[in-house]
Design an enzyme around this catalytic site. Structure first.
Site, PDB file in Angstrom:
ATOM      1  N   ARG A  36       0.920  -1.336  -0.042  1.00 43.60           N
ATOM      2  CA  ARG A  36       0.131   0.048   0.124  1.00 43.60           C
ATOM      3  C   ARG A  36       0.862   1.370  -0.022  1.00 43.60           C
ATOM      4  NH1 ARG A  36      -5.284  -1.542   3.509  1.00 43.60           N
ATOM      5  NH2 ARG A  36      -5.584  -3.620   2.380  1.00 43.60           N
TER       6      ARG A  36
ATOM      7  N   GLU B 242       0.702   4.161   0.980  1.00 44.04           N
ATOM      8  CA  GLU B 242       0.174   5.006   1.970  1.00 44.04           C
ATOM      9  C   GLU B 242       1.195   6.139   2.214  1.00 44.04           C
ATOM     10  OE1 GLU B 242      -2.514   3.475   4.400  1.00 44.04           O
ATOM     11  OE2 GLU B 242      -2.014   1.631   4.623  1.00 44.04           O
TER      12      GLU B 242
ATOM     13  N   ARG C 164       1.879   2.594  12.757  1.00 42.49           N
ATOM     14  CA  ARG C 164       1.130   1.410  12.821  1.00 42.49           C
ATOM     15  C   ARG C 164       0.769   1.137  11.312  1.00 42.49           C
ATOM     16  NH1 ARG C 164      -4.879   2.729  13.441  1.00 42.49           N
ATOM     17  NH2 ARG C 164      -4.949   4.925  13.478  1.00 42.49           N
ATOM     18  N   HIS C 165       1.253   1.804  10.318  1.00 41.22           N
ATOM     19  CA  HIS C 165       1.306   1.614   8.869  1.00 41.22           C
ATOM     20  C   HIS C 165       2.406   1.212   8.390  1.00 41.22           C
ATOM     21  CE1 HIS C 165      -2.618   3.798   9.518  1.00 41.22           C
ATOM     22  NE2 HIS C 165      -3.008   2.898   8.530  1.00 41.22           N
TER      23      HIS C 165
ATOM     24  N   GLU D 154      -7.297  -0.981  14.919  1.00 40.62           N
ATOM     25  CA  GLU D 154      -8.085  -1.717  14.335  1.00 40.62           C
ATOM     26  C   GLU D 154      -7.033  -3.077  13.882  1.00 40.62           C
ATOM     27  OE1 GLU D 154      -9.815  -0.331  10.607  1.00 40.62           O
ATOM     28  OE2 GLU D 154      -8.869  -2.121   9.656  1.00 40.62           O
TER      29      GLU D 154
ATOM     30  N   SER E 201     -10.613  -6.063   9.123  1.00 38.04           N
ATOM     31  CA  SER E 201     -11.978  -5.588   8.395  1.00 38.04           C
ATOM     32  C   SER E 201     -12.416  -6.827   7.794  1.00 38.04           C
ATOM     33  CB  SER E 201     -11.763  -4.488   7.483  1.00 38.04           C
ATOM     34  OG  SER E 201     -11.466  -3.290   8.236  1.00 38.04           O
TER      35      SER E 201
ATOM     36  N   ARG F 226       0.057  -6.068  13.106  1.00 37.50           N
ATOM     37  CA  ARG F 226      -0.719  -5.426  14.038  1.00 37.50           C
ATOM     38  C   ARG F 226      -1.038  -6.379  15.249  1.00 37.50           C
ATOM     39  NH1 ARG F 226      -4.619  -0.851  11.368  1.00 37.50           N
ATOM     40  NH2 ARG F 226      -2.936   0.097  10.174  1.00 37.50           N
TER      41      ARG F 226
HETATM   42  P1  ATP Z   1      -6.332   1.530   8.543  1.00 35.41           P
HETATM   43  O1  ATP Z   1      -7.762   2.279   8.468  1.00 35.41           O
HETATM   44  O2  ATP Z   1      -5.931   1.176  10.035  1.00 35.41           O
HETATM   45  O3  ATP Z   1      -5.122   2.227   7.672  1.00 35.41           O
HETATM   46  P2  ATP Z   1      -7.514  -0.031   6.638  1.00 35.41           P
HETATM   47  O4  ATP Z   1      -8.824  -0.005   7.241  1.00 35.41           O
HETATM   48  O5  ATP Z   1      -7.020   0.503   5.640  1.00 35.41           O
HETATM   49  O6  ATP Z   1      -6.423   0.089   8.020  1.00 35.41           O
HETATM   50  P3  ATP Z   1      -7.891  -2.571   5.606  1.00 35.41           P
HETATM   51  O7  ATP Z   1      -7.917  -2.547   4.344  1.00 35.41           O
HETATM   52  O8  ATP Z   1      -9.181  -2.929   6.294  1.00 35.41           O
HETATM   53  O9  ATP Z   1      -6.895  -1.591   6.457  1.00 35.41           O
HETATM   54  O10 ATP Z   1      -6.840  -4.118   5.956  1.00 35.41           O
HETATM   55  C1  ATP Z   1      -7.186  -4.820   6.645  1.00 35.41           C
HETATM   56  C2  ATP Z   1      -6.317  -5.235   7.986  1.00 35.41           C
HETATM   57  O11 ATP Z   1      -4.933  -5.330   7.457  1.00 35.41           O
HETATM   58  C3  ATP Z   1      -6.237  -4.163   8.936  1.00 35.41           C
HETATM   59  O12 ATP Z   1      -6.978  -3.833   9.981  1.00 35.41           O
HETATM   60  C4  ATP Z   1      -4.706  -4.095   9.482  1.00 35.41           C
HETATM   61  O13 ATP Z   1      -4.735  -4.928  10.404  1.00 35.41           O
HETATM   62  C5  ATP Z   1      -3.905  -4.599   8.325  1.00 35.41           C
HETATM   63  N1  ATP Z   1      -3.285  -3.227   7.436  1.00 35.41           N
HETATM   64  C6  ATP Z   1      -3.959  -2.730   6.630  1.00 35.41           C
HETATM   65  N2  ATP Z   1      -3.162  -1.794   5.945  1.00 35.41           N
HETATM   66  C7  ATP Z   1      -1.900  -1.808   6.698  1.00 35.41           C
HETATM   67  C8  ATP Z   1      -0.782  -1.263   6.822  1.00 35.41           C
HETATM   68  N3  ATP Z   1      -0.371  -0.295   5.840  1.00 35.41           N
HETATM   69  N4  ATP Z   1       0.298  -1.559   7.415  1.00 35.41           N
HETATM   70  C9  ATP Z   1      -0.101  -2.404   8.450  1.00 35.41           C
HETATM   71  N5  ATP Z   1      -1.271  -3.255   8.360  1.00 35.41           N
HETATM   72  C10 ATP Z   1      -2.025  -3.018   7.704  1.00 35.41           C
HETATM   73 MG    MG Z   2     -10.155  -1.505   7.759  1.00 37.74          MG
END
Ligand code: ATP
Ligand code: MG
Length: 434
Positions: free
Chosen positions: A211, A213, A219-220, A357, A360, A408
């Site tokens: 990702r 981001e 936490r990312h 979180e 999801s 996480r």
């Molecule tokens: P957040 O809102 O916390 O950025 P997200 O809702 O974008 O997360 P989801 O697409 O729902 O993330 O992904 C499911 C799970 O994967 C998340 O709950 C998290 O545990 C993990 N995850 C997602 N993106 C990341 C990231 N960039 N780094 C670490 N873990 C991630």
């Molecule tokens: Mg999510």
């Protein structure tokens, strides 16, 4: 196997060959101690200058810290030595000499900042409390797999190079694939869904997600490891049951098999396997409870995303893992199914640790027409996803699933402050190597 004895297995009265890293040399004048470290622990090698061959003593005491050596000699009981034994060497061989200047101190006497540690991960992981995190991570993965086998699911591996993304365009990493634009996959979402309509029905995958981001947060990551689950004929409540089973099994596995590692991290008392069922709060209840804490400047209303401070306040209030269910459809992805008879209410859920979180998930839209409309509403071109939507025309069962971030899970389990602590070689805005 490799002809040596691990330090932990050395018994008094035996002649042994041990091998590992020079942790420390203490020369007391006349007598000197070399502490040798391997993956199982440490052992003391004693050098008596008057009684032993001068070359042997010279080799043993001249070698730089963190060099790799092998020592053969007799083990004897010695109450002051680590492990209660000490080895009197007959031979010492240097297998790999270390520079005397070290970028960080594996004995831990001198602290290093996280960036220096990550630049020198090999040396950093010679510290037993750092190694402990990765032993625990491995146990988490082992027990998660075991939980998936209990659930009768099949492990799959899906492509990480893809033609299109699903979780929003800006977070995609583009690459060049034989002259054409392609992307690193953000999630195995579409592939795992395709598998519930195959003969496999119930699947899991543990693999990387990518990702782009922009933000740097504790936490990312830009490359993370995701645990994904998807099952035919499950609704969102059954998917939540499976999620709880998997997370609980990870905690059980660590409690059963990682006591030594928990002690090294100072967590032997603090570590708790969640004992109660994870409470399931609706989104409406969640925003009311957050509003009631008074922690936010502005009251949340239906349709708002939960801000980080809101999640924190609610986590403090609930005090355990919990689910948030029944989200507004507008803030959940298009592939999540709405509740029957209420297009504004989604079956999506999040599973939360009190501080963030973790998961999801939801029941998925399996009706072809609704799915194609969802793509259009999301601003995605359904034609690009034809490989996926097309399969919904040939008997796609109702299904549900979720994704859980490994880092996480480990981070929250161990109370780590930064997600990078739970990855060997993190990828973030600043870090592309090692
Ligand atoms: P957040 O809102 O916390 O950025 P997200 O809702 O974008 O997360 P989801 O697409 O729902 O993330 O992904 C499911 C799970 O994967 C998340 O709950 C998290 O545990 C993990 N995850 C997602 N993106 C990341 C990231 N960039 N780094 C670490 N873990 C991630
Ligand atoms: Mg999510």
């Amino acid at each position: 196997m490799d002809g040596r004895t691990h330090t932990v297995d050395v018994n008094p009265g035996e002649t042994v060959t041990v091998a590992g890293w020079v942790h420390e040399v203490r020369d007391l004048g006349g007598i000197a101690f070399l502490i040798l470290r391997d993956t199982t622990g440490k052992i003391q090698i004693v050098f008596k200058e008057d009684e032993m061959d001068a070359d042997l003593v010279g080799t043993g005491l001249g070698v730089a810290r963190e060099s790799v050596i092998t020592v053969t000699g007799d083990a004897e009981e010695h109450s002051n030595a680590p492990g209660g034994v000490e080895v009197t060497p007959e031979s010492v061989e240097v297998l790999a000499e270390s520079d005397t200047e070290l970028p960080l101190d594996p004995s831990g006497k001198v602290d290093a900042d996280l960036s220096t540690r990550l630049d020198n991960r090999t040396l950093d992981l010679r510290k037993e409390e750092v190694k402990a995190i990765f032993e625990i991570r491995a146990e988490v993965l082992r027990s998660v797999r075991e939980a998936f086998y209990d659930l009768g699911s099949t492990e799959i591996n899906t492509p990480k190079i893809v033609a299109t993304g699903t979780e929003g365009g800006t977070e995609l990493f583009p690459i060049t694939y034989f002259g054409e634009e392609a992307f690193m996959n953000q999630s195995p979402q579409l592939f795992k869904q395709l598998m519930v309509g195959s003969g496999l029905e119930r699947v899991f995958e543990i693999g990387p997600i990518f990702r782009a981001e922009e933000h740097n947060t504790p936490r990312h990551l830009n490359e993370a490891t995701m645990i994904d689950f998807e099952s035919a004929f499950f609704d969102h409540t059954e998917a939540m049951d499976a999620c709880e089973h998997v997370v609980r099994n990870a905690y059980d596995g660590v409690a059963a098999n990682c006591q030594r590692e928990l002690e090294l991290l100072g967590l032997e008392d603090a570590f708790e396997v969640p004992d109660e069922a994870f409470p399931r709060l609706t989104y409406q209840e969640a925003i009311e409870r957050i509003n009631a804490t008074g922690e936010l400047d502005e009251q949340l209303v239906w349709g708002d995303d939960l801000p980080t401070e809101g999640e924190r306040a609610l986590g403090d209030d609930v005090g355990s893992h919990y689910f948030i269910t029944d989200w507004p459809s507008e803030i959940k992805p298009f592939y999540i199914k709405d509740h029957d008879g209420d297009a504004d209410l989604s079956t999506g859920f999040d599973m939360m640790h009190p501080v963030m979180e973790l998961v999801s998930g939801g029941q998925r839209e399996h009706r072809y027409d609704h799915l194609v409309t969802g793509f259009e509403q999301q601003g995605l071109d359904p034609d690009q996803f034809d490989y996926y939507t097309k399969m919904f025309k040939y008997g796609m069962p109702p299904h549900a699933g979720w994704g859980l971030g490994v880092e996480r899970l480990v981070m929250t389990m161990l109370g780590l402050e930064n997600i990078r602590e739970a990855v060997l070689f993190p990828r973030d805005r600043q870090r592309l190597s090692p």
